[in-house]
Design an enzyme around this catalytic site. Sequence first.
Site, mmCIF file in Angstrom:
data_model
loop_
_atom_site.group_PDB
_atom_site.id
_atom_site.type_symbol
_atom_site.label_atom_id
_atom_site.label_comp_id
_atom_site.label_asym_id
_atom_site.label_seq_id
_atom_site.Cartn_x
_atom_site.Cartn_y
_atom_site.Cartn_z
ATOM 1 N N GLU A 76 0.823 -1.207 0.000
ATOM 2 C CA GLU A 76 0.000 0.000 0.000
ATOM 3 C C GLU A 76 0.858 1.259 0.000
ATOM 4 O O GLU A 76 0.515 2.260 -0.653
ATOM 5 C CB GLU A 76 -0.935 -0.004 1.206
ATOM 6 C CG GLU A 76 -2.114 -0.946 1.074
ATOM 7 C CD GLU A 76 -1.725 -2.420 1.157
ATOM 8 O OE1 GLU A 76 -2.445 -3.270 0.591
ATOM 9 O OE2 GLU A 76 -0.682 -2.713 1.796
ATOM 10 N N HIS A 145 -10.980 -6.047 8.052
ATOM 11 C CA HIS A 145 -11.694 -5.805 6.795
ATOM 12 C C HIS A 145 -12.944 -4.972 7.016
ATOM 13 O O HIS A 145 -13.837 -4.974 6.174
ATOM 14 C CB HIS A 145 -12.103 -7.127 6.131
ATOM 15 C CG HIS A 145 -10.955 -8.014 5.781
ATOM 16 N ND1 HIS A 145 -10.335 -8.814 6.700
ATOM 17 C CD2 HIS A 145 -10.319 -8.221 4.604
ATOM 18 C CE1 HIS A 145 -9.356 -9.494 6.123
ATOM 19 N NE2 HIS A 145 -9.323 -9.151 4.851
#
Length: 353
Positions: A76, A145
């Site tokens: 990321e 998540h």
Amino acid sequence: MSVQEASSRDPVVTEDTRRLNMIEAINEALDIMLARDPGVVIMGEDVGYFGGVFRATAGLQEKHGKTRVFDTPISECGIIGVAVGMGAYGLRPVPEIQFADYIYPGLDQLISEAARLRYRSAGEYIAPMTVRSPFGGGIFGGQTHSQSPEAIFAHVAGLKTVIPSTPHDAKGLLIAAIEDNDPVIFFEPKRIYNGPFSGYYDKPVEPWKKHRDSQVPEGYYKIPLGKARIVQEGEAMTVLTYGTMVHVAEAVCAAKGVDAEILDLRTLVPLDIQAIEKSVRKTGRCLIVHEATRTAGFGAELSALVTERCFYHLEAPVDRVTGFDTPYPHSLEWAYFPGPVRIGEAIDKLLKD
């Protein structure tokens, strides 16, 4: 309605609209921008051949090529760092972070580089990048998540933060974000990717294919960043919310028969202060609903702004219904969300005061 800015009211059904869910609307926005602007590129984990874990980029690599839509390593920090460089070079990158929970390794690139580039270069360089990411709970994704980190990004000067709640808005806001010359964090509430859910969570109110806000215009249109949407007008109180909680708040108010004015903020930064102030001055009461944790959540900023600007018009203290100040509880996520009981109690309290 092909080349215009959409209004802040509900979409009007015309011959030029189709019923889409949010995933389809996002995919269409990306497709349109790839075709309109050769500088637009999409990148991220599994966004190319596979089409994204939620299928938001399905078919785009095949249509536009591997140099426009491509996969990246699982990094990321690298994804966002490359996007900053691309933006400074003159492109308009649209990186996808697979889940908002994964965005933290890229915070330094977003905060120290992307958000400050225009200012530190005196306008010589910009970072016109749109970071897309599914956020929030509702799919039993567990602690890694399901997070809602929007307040972190709303705090950073130089970043814009956008959260759609309908397919109509998702398409128009995403096009506007991609065309914006500043970095935009575009959080997509994954729980309503395929349809809105009621305050009771277990059953859809109705699929997007039948929902009024699924009417999406053909072709190119955009919704200006910084304009709230009036979901419904009312006199009894103002409800300020965004994302999934728009549908939950609407369902609860309908079930209780409350004449509430519900504002879907749509963008947290820039925030439509004028719309908020106008509504609260009219109703005299304000309830804030969001899924993220309570302490230092965006609702705290909203509460402060309403109190500062509308104090003498308030007939009751501003109230908040939020997630709890706990790590995200996988097995108890439905209890964690603001729902009919807690929102209903807050409504009763506000109307009683």
